[in-house]
Design an enzyme around this catalytic site. Structure first.
Site, mmCIF file in Angstrom:
data_model
loop_
_atom_site.group_PDB
_atom_site.id
_atom_site.type_symbol
_atom_site.label_atom_id
_atom_site.label_comp_id
_atom_site.label_asym_id
_atom_site.label_seq_id
_atom_site.Cartn_x
_atom_site.Cartn_y
_atom_site.Cartn_z
ATOM 1 C CG ASN A 185 -13.757 -14.574 -6.868
ATOM 2 O OD1 ASN A 185 -14.011 -13.382 -6.412
ATOM 3 N ND2 ASN A 185 -12.750 -15.167 -6.726
ATOM 4 C CE LYS A 231 -10.172 -15.127 -9.534
ATOM 5 N NZ LYS A 231 -9.287 -15.789 -8.648
ATOM 6 N NE ARG A 272 -13.589 -15.568 -2.643
ATOM 7 C CZ ARG A 272 -12.528 -14.955 -2.588
ATOM 8 N NH1 ARG A 272 -12.238 -14.057 -3.326
ATOM 9 N NH2 ARG A 272 -11.710 -14.807 -1.139
ATOM 10 C CG HIS A 291 -7.954 -19.249 2.337
ATOM 11 N ND1 HIS A 291 -6.906 -19.037 2.968
ATOM 12 C CD2 HIS A 291 -8.003 -18.457 1.329
ATOM 13 C CE1 HIS A 291 -6.078 -17.983 2.469
ATOM 14 N NE2 HIS A 291 -6.911 -17.593 1.430
ATOM 15 C CG HIS A 319 -5.894 -22.272 1.106
ATOM 16 N ND1 HIS A 319 -6.651 -22.601 0.032
ATOM 17 C CD2 HIS A 319 -5.384 -20.993 0.343
ATOM 18 C CE1 HIS A 319 -6.827 -21.508 -0.795
ATOM 19 N NE2 HIS A 319 -6.024 -20.822 -0.477
ATOM 20 N N GLY A 331 -0.673 -20.427 -0.388
ATOM 21 C CA GLY A 331 -0.608 -19.625 -1.735
ATOM 22 C C GLY A 331 0.068 -18.293 -1.187
ATOM 23 N NE ARG A 384 -3.347 -10.812 3.242
ATOM 24 C CZ ARG A 384 -4.188 -11.815 2.862
ATOM 25 N NH1 ARG A 384 -4.487 -13.050 3.034
ATOM 26 N NH2 ARG A 384 -4.927 -11.365 1.419
ATOM 27 C CG ASP A 386 6.243 -16.259 -7.410
ATOM 28 O OD1 ASP A 386 6.658 -17.524 -7.104
ATOM 29 O OD2 ASP A 386 5.498 -16.120 -8.201
ATOM 30 C CG PHE A 387 6.225 -19.383 -1.593
ATOM 31 C CD1 PHE A 387 6.696 -20.235 -0.251
ATOM 32 C CD2 PHE A 387 5.399 -18.486 -1.433
ATOM 33 C CE1 PHE A 387 6.287 -19.758 0.891
ATOM 34 C CE2 PHE A 387 4.783 -18.031 -0.131
ATOM 35 C CZ PHE A 387 5.468 -18.780 1.202
ATOM 36 N NE ARG A 388 5.969 -19.316 -9.429
ATOM 37 C CZ ARG A 388 4.930 -19.063 -10.422
ATOM 38 N NH1 ARG A 388 4.674 -19.603 -11.152
ATOM 39 N NH2 ARG A 388 4.361 -17.735 -10.320
ATOM 40 C CG ASN A 428 1.579 -25.760 -8.543
ATOM 41 O OD1 ASN A 428 1.357 -26.623 -9.563
ATOM 42 N ND2 ASN A 428 0.830 -24.779 -8.309
ATOM 43 C CD GLU A 439 -11.297 -20.992 -3.146
ATOM 44 O OE1 GLU A 439 -11.527 -20.499 -2.099
ATOM 45 O OE2 GLU A 439 -10.322 -20.890 -4.057
#
Length: 398
Positions: free
Chosen positions: A7, A14, A92, A181, A209, A211, A242, A284-286, A336, A385
């Site tokens: 990727n 990656k 990918r 995705h 999906h 993230g 976004r 970051d949602f955390r 998560n 993926e």
């Protein structure tokens, strides 16, 4: 058969090496800061070898691929004896346009078609092409397969993918909704059918999906019939940075008032908007959860907006498919954040969904988080993926 999955990004690469006889992950890693100063983290997962995590010179993607091969085959860090044990490479590729509705063996014609799709994904496809060419330079005639993020969505009917603008822009310029995705949506919907013990051809599934980039797909009988992203990944849900769906008149208004160029405006919509823009705290949602718990009203609003949009889009897909059998949460936030899942599921009371709190607290595994008496089942399924890419590569090359 051992398959290397690649990727490639503009300055990163990656990878995973997978033994497809057992589908065991043998090694994984990340090359970063390619063309700058270079860093490689290589993690062998068989044989008890140590992790390599150091700065190294990576002037181009070719050097990055060479470094990956060297680590995979080295005595100290390696998991195979030589490059000859790597039977194929799966890449990918973000955008395949309308040309590719499935994965394909890479040849000169495919490479030319990827170049033609570059205007649709100018930040991603050039990096994917660079990764393919780098592998060719280092690995020679090893067969390679392209697996497209957009391919899964090519089953959408015209009523779902067309924009209500003059038809010639679609005919001449390819302006339509493509969706992204797709490899993730394809994996989790297939896995959901397995967990339910039913043929996917008999199921209506909504895949969420979620993230930093988020999209939802309506999957009827194993085929995508609608998805929330469009011509680009900018639209649909509000995401990490976004904006998601937006009245185009807002763009004109802001550009006129503040004198933004189109590039400046798109930078704002892509990188400064979403939950970051609303909260002023983080993408970051955390971080948002923590800030909301501490009383930050804008962080709480950003989370409420995200939950609302997921539920609203998913609800529209219930209508589009005239029903739903299962809803799946996946990706970083979906896998998560139990609070995000619980908040979204509160909107699904009309479907009879009830959440099992103990099941919803689990992480890192396939789990049904709805109660057994819920007529619509809700699952958390970690996406994979890379495994989809490896399976496609095996099937095409083998």
């Amino acid at each position: 058969m051992k398959i290397l999955v690649i990727n490639a990004g503009s300055s990163s690469l990656k990878y995973q090496l997978i033994d497809m006889e057992t589908e065991q992950l043998m090694a994984k890693g990340l090359c970063e800061r390619i063309g700058i100063d270079g860093h490689l983290k290589h993690s062998p997962l068989v044989g008890g070898k140590p992790v390599f995590d150091e700065d190294i010179s990576l002037p181009t993607h070719s050097e990055a691929i060479a470094a990956v091969i060297e680590k995979l085959t080295s005595a100290e860090y390696g998991v195979v004896a030589s490059m000859k044990e790597i039977d194929a490479v799966g890449h990918r590729v973000v955008h395949g346009g309308e040309k590719f509705a499935s994965s394909v063996l890479i040849n000169d014609e495919v490479m030319a078609a990827l170049e033609e799709c570059t205007p649709f994904a100018p930040l991603h496809n050039p990096a994917n092409i660079t990764g393919i060419n780098a592998c060719k330079a280092v690995m020679g005639d090893v067969p390679m397969v392209a697996v497209f993020d957009t391919a899964f969505h090519q089953t959408m009917p015209g009523k779902a993918f067309m924009y209500a603008i003059p038809y010639e822009y679609y005919k001449n310029d390819g302006i339509r909704r493509y969706g992204f995705h797709g490899t993730s949506h394809r994996y989790v919907s297939s896995r959901c059918a397995e967990l339910m013990g039913k043929p996917i051809e008999e199921l209506k599934i909504i895949s969420c999906h979620m993230g930093n980039g988020s999209s939802i797909a309506a999957i009827n009988g194993g085929k995508c019939v609608d998805t929330s992203m469009g011509f680009t990944p900018l639209v649909g849900l509000p995401m990490g940075t976004r904006c998601g769906d937006l009245d185009n008149g807002v763009v004109q208004f802001l550009m006129n008032k503040y004198g933004y160029s189109i590039d400046e405006m798109l930078n704002i919509l892509n990188k400064k908007s979403g939950v970051l823009g609303v909260s002023g705290v983080s993408s970051d949602f955390r971080d948002l959860d923590k800030a909301a718990d501490e009383g930050n009203e804008r962080a709480a609003l950003a989370l409420d907006m995200f939950h609302y949009w997921v539920a609203k889009v998913a609800g529209s897909y219930v209508a589009a498919m005239n029903g739903v059998d299962a809803i799946v949460f996946t990706a970083g936030v979906g896998e998560n954040s139990k609070s995000t899942r619980a908040a979204i599921c509160e909107y699904f009371g009309y479907l009879g969904v009830k959440v099992d709190e103990a099941a919803n607290s689990k992480r890192g595994e396939d789990v049904m988080i709805s109660t057994p008496d819920s007529p619509v089942k809700v699952f958390v399924i970690p996406t994979n993926e890379e495994l989809v890419i490896a399976r496609d590569t095996r099937d095409i090359v083998g």
